[in-house]
Design a protein around this motif. Structure first.
Motif, PDB file in Angstrom:
ATOM      1  N   PRO A   1       0.548 -12.166   3.210  1.00 33.44           N
ATOM      2  CA  PRO A   1       1.914 -11.850   3.630  1.00 33.44           C
ATOM      3  C   PRO A   1       2.469 -10.866   2.918  1.00 33.44           C
ATOM      4  CG  PRO A   1       1.481 -13.731   2.032  1.00 33.44           C
ATOM      5  CD  PRO A   1       0.299 -13.507   2.757  1.00 33.44           C
ATOM      6  N   THR A   2       1.886 -10.301   1.586  1.00 27.48           N
ATOM      7  CA  THR A   2       2.540  -9.011   1.109  1.00 27.48           C
ATOM      8  C   THR A   2       1.452  -7.960   1.268  1.00 27.48           C
ATOM      9  OG1 THR A   2       1.162  -9.613  -0.921  1.00 27.48           O
ATOM     10  CG2 THR A   2       3.338 -10.614  -0.625  1.00 27.48           C
ATOM     11  N   ASN A   3       0.603  -7.795   2.234  1.00 26.48           N
ATOM     12  CA  ASN A   3      -0.387  -6.644   2.612  1.00 26.48           C
ATOM     13  C   ASN A   3       0.656  -5.363   2.760  1.00 26.48           C
ATOM     14  OD1 ASN A   3      -1.991  -4.874   4.262  1.00 26.48           O
ATOM     15  ND2 ASN A   3      -3.349  -6.045   2.967  1.00 26.48           N
ATOM     16  N   ARG A   4       0.556  -4.526   1.741  1.00 27.90           N
ATOM     17  CA  ARG A   4       1.235  -3.008   2.038  1.00 27.90           C
ATOM     18  C   ARG A   4       0.903  -2.359   3.361  1.00 27.90           C
ATOM     19  NH1 ARG A   4      -0.110   2.158   0.801  1.00 27.90           N
ATOM     20  NH2 ARG A   4       1.561   3.513  -0.184  1.00 27.90           N
TER      21      ARG A   4
ATOM     22  N   LEU B   1       2.843  -0.748   8.618  1.00 24.88           N
ATOM     23  CA  LEU B   1       2.778  -0.562  10.024  1.00 24.88           C
ATOM     24  C   LEU B   1       3.704  -1.247  10.484  1.00 24.88           C
ATOM     25  CD1 LEU B   1       1.344   0.361  12.570  1.00 24.88           C
ATOM     26  CD2 LEU B   1      -0.087  -1.749  12.174  1.00 24.88           C
ATOM     27  N   LYS B   2       4.500  -2.399  10.037  1.00 21.57           N
ATOM     28  CA  LYS B   2       5.426  -3.073  10.828  1.00 21.57           C
ATOM     29  C   LYS B   2       6.769  -2.339  10.809  1.00 21.57           C
ATOM     30  CE  LYS B   2       8.023  -7.512  10.186  1.00 21.57           C
ATOM     31  NZ  LYS B   2       9.521  -6.924   9.456  1.00 21.57           N
ATOM     32  N   ALA B   3       6.854  -1.663   9.481  1.00 23.13           N
ATOM     33  CA  ALA B   3       7.987  -0.803   9.576  1.00 23.13           C
ATOM     34  C   ALA B   3       7.822   0.508  10.696  1.00 23.13           C
ATOM     35  CB  ALA B   3       8.207   0.086   8.218  1.00 23.13           C
ATOM     36  N   GLN B   4       6.851   0.860  10.838  1.00 31.72           N
ATOM     37  CA  GLN B   4       6.449   1.952  11.900  1.00 31.72           C
ATOM     38  C   GLN B   4       6.632   1.426  13.314  1.00 31.72           C
ATOM     39  OE1 GLN B   4       2.448   3.167  10.430  1.00 31.72           O
ATOM     40  NE2 GLN B   4       3.023   5.201  11.554  1.00 31.72           N
TER      41      GLN B   4
ATOM     42  N   ILE C   1      14.491  -0.163   8.070  1.00 28.02           N
ATOM     43  CA  ILE C   1      15.094  -0.216   6.650  1.00 28.02           C
ATOM     44  C   ILE C   1      14.619  -1.343   6.131  1.00 28.02           C
ATOM     45  CG2 ILE C   1      17.094   0.035   5.444  1.00 28.02           C
ATOM     46  CD1 ILE C   1      17.677   2.368   7.253  1.00 28.02           C
ATOM     47  N   PRO C   2      14.931  -2.588   6.666  1.00 29.50           N
ATOM     48  CA  PRO C   2      14.989  -3.799   5.725  1.00 29.50           C
ATOM     49  C   PRO C   2      13.150  -4.022   5.568  1.00 29.50           C
ATOM     50  CG  PRO C   2      16.145  -4.508   8.047  1.00 29.50           C
ATOM     51  CD  PRO C   2      15.729  -2.836   7.863  1.00 29.50           C
ATOM     52  N   THR C   3      12.424  -3.820   6.341  1.00 28.94           N
ATOM     53  CA  THR C   3      10.844  -4.030   5.937  1.00 28.94           C
ATOM     54  C   THR C   3      10.741  -3.061   4.931  1.00 28.94           C
ATOM     55  OG1 THR C   3      10.203  -4.751   8.264  1.00 28.94           O
ATOM     56  CG2 THR C   3       8.711  -3.962   6.794  1.00 28.94           C
TER      57      THR C   3
ATOM     58  N   ASN D   1      12.655  -1.836   2.458  1.00 26.48           N
ATOM     59  CA  ASN D   1      13.135  -2.340   1.225  1.00 26.48           C
ATOM     60  C   ASN D   1      12.568  -3.569   0.774  1.00 26.48           C
ATOM     61  OD1 ASN D   1      15.553  -0.734   1.029  1.00 26.48           O
ATOM     62  ND2 ASN D   1      16.856  -1.840   2.702  1.00 26.48           N
ATOM     63  N   THR D   2      11.954  -4.400   1.791  1.00 25.00           N
ATOM     64  CA  THR D   2      11.062  -5.508   1.263  1.00 25.00           C
ATOM     65  C   THR D   2       9.717  -4.816   0.351  1.00 25.00           C
ATOM     66  OG1 THR D   2      11.822  -6.839   2.957  1.00 25.00           O
ATOM     67  CG2 THR D   2       9.680  -7.495   2.076  1.00 25.00           C
ATOM     68  N   LEU D   3       9.239  -3.863   1.223  1.00 21.80           N
ATOM     69  CA  LEU D   3       8.152  -3.245   0.475  1.00 21.80           C
ATOM     70  C   LEU D   3       8.426  -2.569  -0.906  1.00 21.80           C
ATOM     71  CD1 LEU D   3       6.283  -1.542   3.425  1.00 21.80           C
ATOM     72  CD2 LEU D   3       5.285  -2.710   1.750  1.00 21.80           C
ATOM     73  N   ARG D   4       9.612  -1.987  -1.173  1.00 17.55           N
ATOM     74  CA  ARG D   4      10.110  -1.526  -2.319  1.00 17.55           C
ATOM     75  C   ARG D   4      10.188  -2.380  -3.359  1.00 17.55           C
ATOM     76  NH1 ARG D   4      15.849   0.905  -3.281  1.00 17.55           N
ATOM     77  NH2 ARG D   4      15.326   2.221  -5.368  1.00 17.55           N
ATOM     78  N   GLN D   5      10.613  -3.659  -2.979  1.00 21.30           N
ATOM     79  CA  GLN D   5      10.743  -4.782  -4.036  1.00 21.30           C
ATOM     80  C   GLN D   5       9.275  -5.268  -4.345  1.00 21.30           C
ATOM     81  OE1 GLN D   5      13.166  -7.631  -2.003  1.00 21.30           O
ATOM     82  NE2 GLN D   5      15.000  -6.531  -2.312  1.00 21.30           N
ATOM     83  N   LEU D   6       8.412  -5.221  -3.463  1.00 25.22           N
ATOM     84  CA  LEU D   6       7.039  -5.782  -3.530  1.00 25.22           C
ATOM     85  C   LEU D   6       6.195  -4.850  -4.300  1.00 25.22           C
ATOM     86  CD1 LEU D   6       6.051  -7.398  -0.177  1.00 25.22           C
ATOM     87  CD2 LEU D   6       6.497  -8.764  -2.276  1.00 25.22           C
ATOM     88  N   TYR D   7       6.543  -3.621  -4.029  1.00 28.49           N
ATOM     89  CA  TYR D   7       5.633  -2.382  -4.742  1.00 28.49           C
ATOM     90  C   TYR D   7       6.565  -1.480  -5.436  1.00 28.49           C
ATOM     91  CZ  TYR D   7       2.152  -4.341  -2.076  1.00 28.49           C
ATOM     92  OH  TYR D   7       1.092  -5.513  -1.328  1.00 28.49           O
ATOM     93  N   PRO D   8       7.341  -1.792  -6.450  1.00 32.13           N
ATOM     94  CA  PRO D   8       8.347  -0.800  -6.928  1.00 32.13           C
ATOM     95  C   PRO D   8       7.323   0.177  -7.659  1.00 32.13           C
ATOM     96  CG  PRO D   8       7.793  -2.867  -8.448  1.00 32.13           C
ATOM     97  CD  PRO D   8       7.258  -3.115  -7.251  1.00 32.13           C
ATOM     98  N   ARG D   9       8.028   1.701  -7.383  1.00 32.94           N
ATOM     99  CA  ARG D   9       7.646   2.830  -8.132  1.00 32.94           C
ATOM    100  C   ARG D   9       6.437   3.164  -7.023  1.00 32.94           C
ATOM    101  NH1 ARG D   9      11.352   1.391  -9.772  1.00 32.94           N
ATOM    102  NH2 ARG D   9      11.918   0.802 -12.023  1.00 32.94           N
ATOM    103  N   ASP D  10       6.366   2.669  -6.157  1.00 31.40           N
ATOM    104  CA  ASP D  10       5.304   3.341  -5.039  1.00 31.40           C
ATOM    105  C   ASP D  10       5.887   4.615  -4.354  1.00 31.40           C
ATOM    106  OD1 ASP D  10       3.777   4.110  -2.551  1.00 31.40           O
ATOM    107  OD2 ASP D  10       2.964   1.932  -2.949  1.00 31.40           O
TER     108      ASP D  10
END
Length: 508
Positions: free
Chosen positions: A169-172, A177-180, A191-193, A195-204
Motif C-alpha cells: 500500500p505504500t510502494n513508492r 505510476l498512479k499519479a502519472q 496532486i492528491p496522490t 501529496n500522499t507520497l510527500r507525506q509517506l516519503y518526506p524530503r524525497d
C-alpha cells in the motif's frame, strides 16, 4: 561495513580498497565479491563489476544472486555482443530456475526491448502470470500498469496499480505510476496522490519535483514556488541545487523572467560542468521563442565544453518538437553551431538532415544523408530516411530500393525500413511484394504505434491497386480510425485516404 560507510561519505577510493580486501580475506564466500560488484555498478564501472561477478561465477556457477547481477549488467550494456551474452545467460538461468521472479522480470525487459507487438503480448503474459503467482510483486504490477499507460489506457493503468497496492500500500513506484496515470490528460488530478507520497516519503526530491512540475503544468507556478521554498528550508544539501533550479523556473513562469534568468546564470557559473541550469533556461527561452538568447547560451556552453554536443543536441530535440518557425530556425542554427566545432558529429548531421527535409529543402537533406552514410555505412536510420526521400521526392525508385535492401540485410527487424521498402515496391508496380512488407509491419508494430497507421494506409493503397477493394477499404478505414487516436498520418495523407475510401466505395 567500513566500505559502505566510506561510500556514504563519498570516498570511493577508500571504499573500493576495503571491498577488495574483504574479497581477498575470504574469496570463497560470495558476500564480499557481490558487494564489490554492486559498488562498481553504482560507480558506473560496468566492466569492473562484470569481471568481479565472472570470477565469482567461475567458482560458484549456481549462485543465483550473482547470476541475476550478471544478467542485469550484460543486458544493460550498450554493446550488442554483451547484450546477446546476457540474453543467453538469462535463458540458461530460466531453464534452471523457471519460477524465479527476478529472472522472469529480466525476460520481460528483454522482450520489451524488442519493441514488437508479439513481444509486448508475450511480456504481458509473463507479467500477468507473475502477479497471479506472486501478487506481492510490486514491480510486476508497475510494469503492467506502465504498459497500459503507454498504450493510452490510463484507467486500466490505475486499476492495475490499485491491485498492486493491495499487497504494497505504500510502494513508492506504484504510487508514482498512479499519479502519472491520473495526470495523463489533466495534470492537476495527480496532486492528491503526490501529496500522499510527500507525506509517506518526506524530503524525497523526486516526489517534490514531480509535484512542482504538476503545479506548473496546471498553470499554478505560485503553488510550485511555495512548495519549493518550503522544501529548500529543510532539504539535504545534496538536493538543494536541483530544487533551487526548479524554484527559479517557477519564478520565471510567475513573471519574474529577468531575475530568474540571472539566477540560473549564477547557478551555471558556480558549477559550469552541470548542464541543468542551461537546459532549464533553454526550455524557458524556447517556450517564449527567444532564439537569439538561447543561441547565445548554447555558444557559451560550447566554448567551455567543445565536446559537450550531447547537451546541445538535447536542446535541439525540444526545439524540433515545437511547431513555431522561429524555433525551427533556432534549431538549425544550433545544429550548425555544433557542426562548426565537430563537423563529423553523426547525431547532429542526422538531426539537420531531418530538419531540412521537413522544410522541403530536399537537395540539401539528400546531400547530408549521403555524407552520413559515407561516414557510417551501416547507419540504417539514414538509409531509411534517404531511401524514402529518393522514392517520394526524387522518383529514384531503383536507387531507393537498393538502399532499402541493403539496410534490411543489416537490420531485418527494422520495421520503418520495411514499410519504406513496401512503398518503393508500390511505386515500381510490384504490389504483391509491397503487400507482404506492409502485412509484416502490421503484424509486428506495437498496437499503439503511429507507424502502424501508415502501414495500414499503404496496405490499403496496394490492395486497391490489386483490385482487392473490400480488403483495401477495411485497411484504409482502420488507418483513419487509428489516426484519430494515435496520429501517424499527415493532413495530406489523411485527406487522400478519405478520398480513396469514397472512390472505392462508389466503385470508381
Amino acid at each position: 561495513v567500513r566500505a559502505q560507510t566510506y561510500t556514504l561519505l563519498q570516498k570511493p577510493e577508500l571504499a573500493e580498497a576495503d571491498y577488495r580486501q574483504a574479497v581477498a580475506l575470504d574469496p570463497a564466500r560470495p558476500e564480499a565479491p557481490m558487494a564489490l560488484a554492486r559498488f562498481y555498478q553504482a560507480q558506473g564501472k560496468t566492466g569492473e563489476a562484470l569481471a568481479t561477478i565472472e570470477k565469482l561465477l567461475a567458482q560458484q556457477p549456481d549462485h543465483l544472486p550473482a547470476v541475476r547481477l550478471a544478467v542485469m549488467l550484460r543486458m544493460g550494456s550498450s554493446d550488442p555482443a554483451q547484450i546477446q551474452q546476457g540474453k543467453t545467460l538469462l535463458e540458461q538461468s530460466l531453464a534452471a530456475h523457471p519460477e524465479d521472479v527476478e529472472l522472469r522480470l529480466f525476460r520481460v525487459f528483454a522482450l520489451l526491448s524488442e519493441g514488437t507487438q508479439p513481444a509486448i503480448v508475450a511480456a504481458t503474459g509473463i507479467l500477468e502470470k507473475i502477479t497471479q503467482d506472486h501478487p506481492e510483486s510490486a514491480e510486476a504490477w508497475r510494469l503492467l500498469g506502465q504498459l497500459a499507460l503507454q498504450q493510452g489506457q490510463p484507467g486500466k493503468g490505475i486499476d492495475l496499480v490499485l491491485r498492486g497496492l493491495v499487497s504494497s500500500p505504500t510502494n513508492r513506484n506504484l504510487l508514482l505510476l498512479k499519479a502519472q496515470c491520473e495526470g495523463f490528460r489533466t495534470p492537476s488530478l495527480a496532486i492528491p496522490t503526490l501529496n500522499t507520497l510527500r507525506q509517506l516519503y518526506p524530503r524525497d526530491a523526486e516526489i517534490i519535483l514531480s509535484l512542482a512540475r504538476v503545479h506548473l503544468a496546471s498553470g499554478s507556478p505560485e503553488q510550485a514556488a511555495a512548495l519549493l521554498e518550503q522544501e529548500l528550508a529543510v532539504c539535504p544539501d545534496a538536493d538543494r541545487r536541483r530544487l533551487t533550479i526548479a524554484l527559479w523556473e517557477a519564478r520565471y513562469q510567475q513573471g519574474d523572467r529577468e531575475k530568474a534568468l540571472q539566477q540560473l546564470d549564477t547557478l551555471y557559473a558556480e558549477q559550469p560542468q552541470d548542464p541543468l541550469p542551461l537546459l532549464t533556461q533553454a526550455r524557458l527561452l524556447q517556450k517564449d521563442q527567444k532564439g537569439k538568447e538561447l543561441l547565445a547560451k548554447a555558444a557559451q556552453w560550447q566554448d567551455r565544453f567543445p565536446q559537450g554536443a550531447e547537451l546541445l543536441l538535447a536542446i535541439t530535440s525540444d526545439l524540433q518538437l515545437a511547431s513555431a518557425a522561429e524555433n525551427s530556425q533556432t534549431a538549425e542554427q544550433l545544429l550548425r553551431l555544433i557542426l562548426s566545432k565537430t563537423p563529423d558529429q553523426a547525431a547532429a548531421l542526422e538531426r539537420l538532415a531531418m530538419l531540412l527535409n521537413s522544410q522541403n529543402r530536399i537537395d540539401e537533406s539528400v546531400e547530408l544523408y549521403r555524407t552520413i552514410l559515407k561516414q557510417t555505412p551501416d547507419n540504417v536510420i539514414a538509409m531509411n530516411n534517404l531511401a524514402w526521400i529518393l522514392s517520394e521526392n526524387q522518383e529514384k525508385y531503383q536507387e531507393a530500393l537498393a538502399l532499402a535492401q541493403q539496410g534490411l540485410q543489416l537490420r531485418p527487424d527494422y520495421l520503418d525500413l520495411r514499410d519504406t521498402r513496401g512503398v518503393i515496391y508500390s511505386r515500381l508496380g510490384e504490389h504483391e511484394k509491397a503487400v507482404l512488407d506492409f502485412q509484416k509491419c502490421i503484424e509486428l508494430y506495437p498496437a499503439q504505434s503511429p507507424g502502424i497507421v501508415g502501414s495500414y494506409l499503404h496496405l490499403g493503397r496496394a490492395l486497391a491497386a490489386l483490385g482487392q477493394t473490400a480488403e483495401a477499404l477495411a485497411n484504409l478505414r482502420q488507418a483513419l480510425d487509428l489516426n484519430q487516436t494515435n496520429g501517424g498520418l499527415s493532413p495530406e495523407d489523411a485527406a487522400a485516404a478519405e478520398q480513396l475510401v469514397i472512390t472505392l466505395s462508389q466503385g470508381n
